[in-house]
Design an enzyme around this catalytic site. Sequence first.
Site, short mmCIF file in Angstrom:
data_model
loop_
_atom_site.label_atom_id
_atom_site.label_comp_id
_atom_site.label_asym_id
_atom_site.label_seq_id
_atom_site.Cartn_x
_atom_site.Cartn_y
_atom_site.Cartn_z
N SER A 187 -62.81 23.46 -38.83
CA SER A 187 -62.87 24.82 -39.35
C SER A 187 -62.43 25.87 -38.34
O SER A 187 -61.96 26.94 -38.72
CB SER A 187 -64.28 25.14 -39.85
OG SER A 187 -65.23 24.93 -38.82
N HIS A 234 -61.97 22.47 -45.55
CA HIS A 234 -60.74 23.23 -45.29
C HIS A 234 -59.47 22.45 -45.62
O HIS A 234 -58.37 22.97 -45.45
CB HIS A 234 -60.70 23.70 -43.84
CG HIS A 234 -61.83 24.61 -43.51
ND1 HIS A 234 -61.79 25.97 -43.76
CD2 HIS A 234 -63.06 24.35 -43.01
CE1 HIS A 234 -62.93 26.50 -43.40
NE2 HIS A 234 -63.73 25.54 -42.94
N LYS A 283 -63.67 27.87 -51.05
CA LYS A 283 -62.55 28.16 -50.16
C LYS A 283 -61.25 28.10 -50.95
O LYS A 283 -61.00 29.00 -51.74
CB LYS A 283 -62.63 27.24 -48.95
CG LYS A 283 -63.84 27.66 -48.10
CD LYS A 283 -64.22 26.75 -46.99
CE LYS A 283 -65.41 27.37 -46.24
NZ LYS A 283 -66.26 26.40 -45.59
C1 LIG Z 1 -67.70 26.41 -45.27
C2 LIG Z 1 -68.04 25.06 -44.77
C3 LIG Z 1 -69.19 24.39 -45.21
C4 LIG Z 1 -70.24 25.07 -46.05
O1 LIG Z 1 -69.82 25.25 -47.33
P1 LIG Z 1 -70.50 26.41 -48.20
O2 LIG Z 1 -70.16 26.05 -49.59
O3 LIG Z 1 -69.90 27.67 -47.73
O4 LIG Z 1 -71.96 26.32 -47.92
C5 LIG Z 1 -69.38 23.10 -44.79
N1 LIG Z 1 -68.51 22.48 -43.98
C6 LIG Z 1 -67.42 23.11 -43.51
C7 LIG Z 1 -66.48 22.39 -42.60
C8 LIG Z 1 -67.16 24.42 -43.89
O5 LIG Z 1 -66.11 25.07 -43.40
#
Ligand SMILES: *Cc1c(COP(=O)(O)O)cnc(C)c1O
Length: 414
Positions: free
Chosen positions: A199, A227, A262
């Site tokens: 990330s 991601h 995302k």
């Molecule tokens: C954003 C993210 C999460 C958490 O996901 P949410 O739905 O925002 O709680 C978990 N793992 C990674 C690598 C992330 O970037």
Amino acid sequence: MGTALRHSGTTGARAQGVTGQRRRDDAALRAALERLRDTHLYRARRVLDGPQGVRPVIDGRQALSFCSNDYLGLAAHPELAAALRAGVSRYGVGSGAAHLITGHSAAHRRLEDDLAAFVGRPRALLFSTGYMANLGVISALCERGETLYADRLNHASLNDGALLAGVRLRRYPHADTAALARMRAGGDAAMLVSDGVFSMDGDLAPVPALAACADAAGARLLVDDAHGLGVVGRDGRGTLDVYREQGWDDAGDVIVMGTLGKAFGTFGAFVAASDAVIETLIQRARSYIYTTALPPALAHATSAALALAQRDAWRRAHLQALIARFRAGAAALGLPLMASTTPIQPLLAGSAQRALAWSRWLEAQGVLVTAIRPPTVPKGAARLRITLSAAHAEQDVERLLALLARLPDRAVGD
Ligand SMILES: *Cc1c(COP(=O)(O)O)cnc(C)c1O
């Protein structure tokens, strides 16, 4: 996200009370907050007035944003907004209960089927957030006291899952499967966990080597592809698909976790795996069992998002063109880029102070780029986390590059 495992006590908000016992009062909290400010680690929120996108309106001014994880530009897409409205007409607003009571609707079930097919696993299970999915899968599949191996740069939620599960968390140097093999030599392992696309660095995990390590250890491998899904692989099928395309034989036993807030532009998360794993999560994952199901209308809209993300191949192609343009431009400027082929393009600043100064200077020019500081990234590795989106135009990237060329105090390492 990131590395340092900090929990209670980071702010050291304690003071001696009159009885000699420790007192927790607001004065102590305020002092701790001041220390965060002094060390450039204080975080503040911005208020957006209007939809998420590359041109958000903040305090009445339109900015150009390189901050969000809305990689395909779907968060405010009219077709998804219409699907959400249609979902509300059909299912109402709230789910009203947990999945195991009466909260599980036809929209959830259909989305689970769609997601399983998309990532190539027999079944998928929806969670309300990615954070909860990671807590759930680790705590349901590992026994207390077992050992879990994790990449040092994994997302914070994976580390928190290990804490909840009560496992022995052993973190290996980033993407270093040789070090992982040495650490593990002879020892037992219940699970290996890794981000798919990291990330904060934007690089891909070495999934085939990790899968081989997991195999050798008789352990499970969990890949958090928050991601990668929607962005990399054929039709956006994620990090595993990048390796399948290169000839890796996906035996189907890697557990895939994905998020929906995302690239897919909505909200929620899922775990995709074998039937036995999914049934075990339903029976044992506390962050699945003891929480309200996400609104069915959101699941309905997410099925539309999944279809749209696959159909609009031009979004990924455009994004790749923007990434290539950005990297070529930044390299020509001699900027300290990291080795990432994804929309996450970090620019190393070194100190938290410099990262923050860069971010503030860009903001004054109307361009938003988040400064990522410890504990999200290791000390000395503060950076600007530039994220590109299919909603950006090529001129947006040109504008960013023109500003980066004028960035104050550009030399890193002093
Ligand atoms: C954003 C993210 C999460 C958490 O996901 P949410 O739905 O925002 O709680 C978990 N793992 C990674 C690598 C992330 O970037």
